[in-house]
Enzyme design. Structure first.
Site, mmCIF file in Angstrom:
data_model
loop_
_atom_site.group_PDB
_atom_site.id
_atom_site.type_symbol
_atom_site.label_atom_id
_atom_site.label_comp_id
_atom_site.label_asym_id
_atom_site.label_seq_id
_atom_site.Cartn_x
_atom_site.Cartn_y
_atom_site.Cartn_z
ATOM 1 C CG HIS A 70 -11.470 -8.263 5.792
ATOM 2 N ND1 HIS A 70 -10.740 -8.999 6.695
ATOM 3 C CD2 HIS A 70 -10.844 -8.413 4.592
ATOM 4 C CE1 HIS A 70 -9.728 -9.578 6.070
ATOM 5 N NE2 HIS A 70 -9.763 -9.246 4.800
ATOM 6 C CD GLU A 97 -1.600 -2.484 1.361
ATOM 7 O OE1 GLU A 97 -0.492 -2.654 1.924
ATOM 8 O OE2 GLU A 97 -2.323 -3.431 0.999
#
Lengths: 431, 351
Positions: B143, B74
């Site tokens: 998540h 990322e």
């Protein structure tokens, strides 16, 4: 957990690296393996990366002990180019000396010199095209100087005065110069590495011919961004050059804290499958040649290169640092790769293209040039003396347009000025 | 605005029924078509078309150099996007889950957000970071998160959260065209249907909801403009993303005449719409899924208190997730659902 069934095993011991010399220690560099100039092969610029791996552990050198240029890495520059290189390096040093003094005199809050490392910015800048984008760290002022950027502009930035292009927002030396294809410097270490890769990827996406080059100190190679950048560069075969300036010190931490005890910084390239070169960073011709090799490679779509510039940080980390607290003063004197300015000067003298007198005259002229530029910049103000950008500019450029909350806060700031200085009005910069 | 065109009358435009994923895919397709500098990248977004299918078909249509897979990094994805923006591209990186945006945080906070400021406009970061966010899907701790407050706190970033397919398309197009870096959080719980919080009842697909009528072709919804979902007089609801639907359902269930505002953009916030509504209703309920302490609701509450104090007839109510990591098995005990919202409404109505 002693006295258990595992007591027959030896105790583990944590290794904490320690530099060889501390303040007061006698310095002996005999452990450093300094390759002989001219003995390193120059592979084809488009060779498989693995062919460069021996060069990751060697040291590419051009100038020998008699100051002669040796093949095969000799870039064969003409005397005028060599003199231009010498001049840019000497100007960088003169600039550093003057700005350092300016900080001590209170004209600015902060400065960082690159003394001893001038070759690692000036020579690459000369080997790159003027519109190749560079992503520097804070110790590559030599790039701006080699690209002919105005030193008055640089001083305006350092003084955060009313002519400062960055409007006094940035710490001194965090230049930004798009016109010189010089990316805005950030205080956050190593962030510019993936950015350089992205710029290079963009150039490749658009079918351009420009490449990117990034600089980072050896200490900052420990940042995660270094790993990300190397991975992305390798995956997309990005036209980018990574320059790791290994000047042995990251503030007070020696290079062992970035992993130098185990291998070289150039050798990091091996694991990523990209080309790597380790060069004598105080040999301007070797640095030029390595950059030229890597630039040609990138331009031929043959991929990225990591260059380790083996050099020495001759001065303190910054004006806020006192290196005598953590390292031996002898280190600088004994540094076996010498001084980059002196080595190029001696080379030109050996060629019969320069003389001590010419050099002395040039140094005098450059000192005068910096002095004149300093006076010119001082007319625009020095830090804390009131000649700065109007403070409503503080709210500009956060976004392209001022949103309501920044408009309100801008009005608050103006209100506060009026409370403190009732005579204050727009256009009156006293604050 | 880059494109000078006669304004599209959305009322007359032909529409298609799309779910939120399809609307996002449509927005990306339209922007890639219109602007050759738009580049889409991220983990699994290329050949595969994204783990939520948001980028399906784009690589086939626009080629591998405009839509491509990235390494699992990322920090690299955001960092590379900053460099692409500096070159002149308009990158749209995807972070697979908002929970995994943190390795890219230094590049977002220290770089993308400050590029324009620190270079006095020489370099900008015209990028849109898309990322699925929010819970309600048994996503457990990594998540389900709603980290919007980490971004609204950063000067130089814009933060957008759509709540319908119609808005998702228009807001994403606006975000991509915006010259500032935009964090575009997509509530994944409502990718397929407008989840109303009644987890024990069947969920309707988007096709039954009026806001799934998405105009064809190009249109944009300006950033910084809220949407009044339902006008009312009893109290004002400030919500965004999934919670717009949850709050609406609870208000409907209780039969209260609430004015429900979908903020759509958190920074810059549509303060005018908020003020006007609270001045009218005199009461305010703030709902978000993110944890409570220092959440964006705290900022909203402070703004309403400062700016509408003399109109307030009750303490501002803040219904949020609890101050714990998002639990897996206890998801519905964590989620700010009908009971928690309902009790806050009761308190407001009694006040």
């Amino acid at each position: 957990m002693s006295g258990n069934a595992r007591s027959n095993l030896p105790s583990l011991a944590l290794h904490v690296p320690e530099p060889r010399f501390r303040p007061g220690d006698k310095v002996d560099y005999s452990h450093l393996k300094i390759s002989r100039a001219g003995e390193q092969p120059r592979p084809d610029e488009q060779c498989p990366a693995a062919e460069t791996h021996p060069l990751c552990l060697d040291l590419v050198r051009v100038l020998d002990d008699q100051h002669r240029a040796t093949a095969p890495w000799d870039p064969r520059l003409d005397a005028d180019t060599l003199r231009r290189m010498l001049r840019a390096m000497a100007l960088t040093r003169a600039f550093d000396d003057r700005m350092y003094r300016g900080q001590r005199q209170g004209k600015t809050s902060f400065y960082m010199k690159c003394t001893g490392e001038e070759a690692t910015s000036v020579a690459p800048a000369m080997a790159l095209a003027g519109d190749d984008m560079v992503f520097p760290s804070y110790r590559q002022q030599g790039i701006l100087i080699a690209r002919g950027y105005s030193i008055v502009e640089m001083i305006n930035q350092i003084y955060s005065n009313r002519a400062d292009k960055l409007k006094g927002r940035q710490l001194p030396i965090m230049y930004s110069a798009r016109e010189a294809s010089f990316f805005t410097i950030s205080g956050n270490l190593a962030t510019q590495l993936p950015q350089a890769v992205g710029w290079a990827m963009a150039s490749a996406i658009k079918g351009d011919s420009r490449i990117a080059a990034a600089w980072v100190g050896e200490g900052s190679t420990a940042e995660g961004d270094f790993h990300s950048a190397m991975t992305f560069a390798a995956v997309y075969n990005a036209p980018v050059i990574f320059n790791v300036v290994n000047n042995q010190w990251a503030i007070s931490s020696f290079s062992g804290f970035a992993g130098a005890e185990r291998t070289t910084f150039a050798a990091r390239a091996i694991g990523y499958g990209i080309a790597g070169l380790r060069v004598d960073g105080n040999d301007p011709l070797a640095v030029y040649a390595a950059t030229q090799w890597a630039a040609n490679r990138a331009r031929a779509n043959a991929g990225p290169t990591l260059i380790e510039h083996f050099t020495y940080r001759a001065e303190g980390h910054s004006t806020s640092d006192d290196p005598s607290q953590y390292r031996s003063a002898q280190e600088r004197e004994e540094w076996p790769l010498g001084d980059p300015v002196n080595r190029l000067k001696q080379h030109l003298i050996a060629l019969g293209e320069w003389s001590e007198d010419q050099h002395t005259a040039m140094d005098r002229e450059l000192m005068e040039q910096v002095k004149v530029a300093t006076k010119e910049a001082e007319k625009n103000g020095i830090l804390g003396h009131g000649l700065h950008h109007p403070f409503h500019t503080m709210f500009e450029d956060v976004f392209e347009e001022l949103p309501w909350h920044l408009k309100e806060q801008s009005e608050q700031a103006i209100h506060e000025r009026r409370v403190k200085w009732p005579e204050w009005s727009e256009g009156w910069n006293q604050a | 605005m880059t494109y000078e065109e006669t304004p599209v009358s959305l009322a007359e435009a032909p529409t298609r029924r799309l779910n939120m994923i399809e609307a996002i895919n449509d927005a990306l397709d339209i922007m890639m078509e219109r602007d050759p500098n738009v580049v889409v990248m991220g983990e699994d977004v290329g050949y595969f078309g994204g783990v939520f299918r948001a980028t399906a078909g784009l690589q086939k249509k626009y080629g591998k150099t405009r839509v491509f897979d990235t390494p699992i990094s990322e920090c690299g994805i955001i960092g590379v996007a900053v460099g692409m923006g500096a070159y002149g591209l308009r990158p749209v990186p995807e972070i697979q889950f908002a929970d995994y945006i943190y390795p890219g945080l230094d590049q977002l906070v220290s770089e993308a957000a400050r590029l324009r400021y620190r270079s006095a406009g020489e370099f900008t970061a015209p990028m849109t970071v898309r990322s699925p966010f929010g819970g309600g899907i048994f996503g457990g701790q990594t998540h389900s998160q709603s980290p919007e407050a980490l971004f609204t706190h950063v000067a130089g970033l814009k933060t957008v959260v759509p709540s319908t397919p119609h808005d998702a398309k228009g807001l994403l197009i606006a975000a991509i065209e915006d010259n500032d870096p935009v964090i575009f959080f997509e509530p994944k719980r409502i990718y397929n249907g407008p989840f109303n919080g009644y987890y024990d009842k069947p969920v309707e697909p988007w096709s039954k909801h009026p806001d799934s009528a998405v105009p064809e072709g190009y249109y944009s919804i300006p950033l910084g403009k809220a949407r009044i979902v339902r006008p009312g007089h009893a109290f004002t609801v400030l919500a965004y993303g999934t919670m717009v639907h949850v709050a609406s359902a609870v208000c409907a269930e209780k039969g209260v005449d609430a004015e429900i505002i979908d903020l759509r953009t958190l920074v810059p916030l549509d303060i005018e719409t908020v003020e006007k509504s609270v001045e009218k209703t005199g009461k305010c309920l703030i709902v978000h899924e993110a944890t409570r302490t220092s959440g964006f609701g705290a900022e909203l509450s402070a703004l309403v208190q400062e700016r509408c104090f003399y109109h307030l007839e009750a303490p501002i109510e803040r219904v949020t997730g609890f101050d714990t990591p998002y639990p897996h098995s206890l998801e519905w005990a964590y989620f700010p659902g009908p009971v928690r919202i309902g009790e806050a409404i009761d308190r407001l109505m009694k006040a």
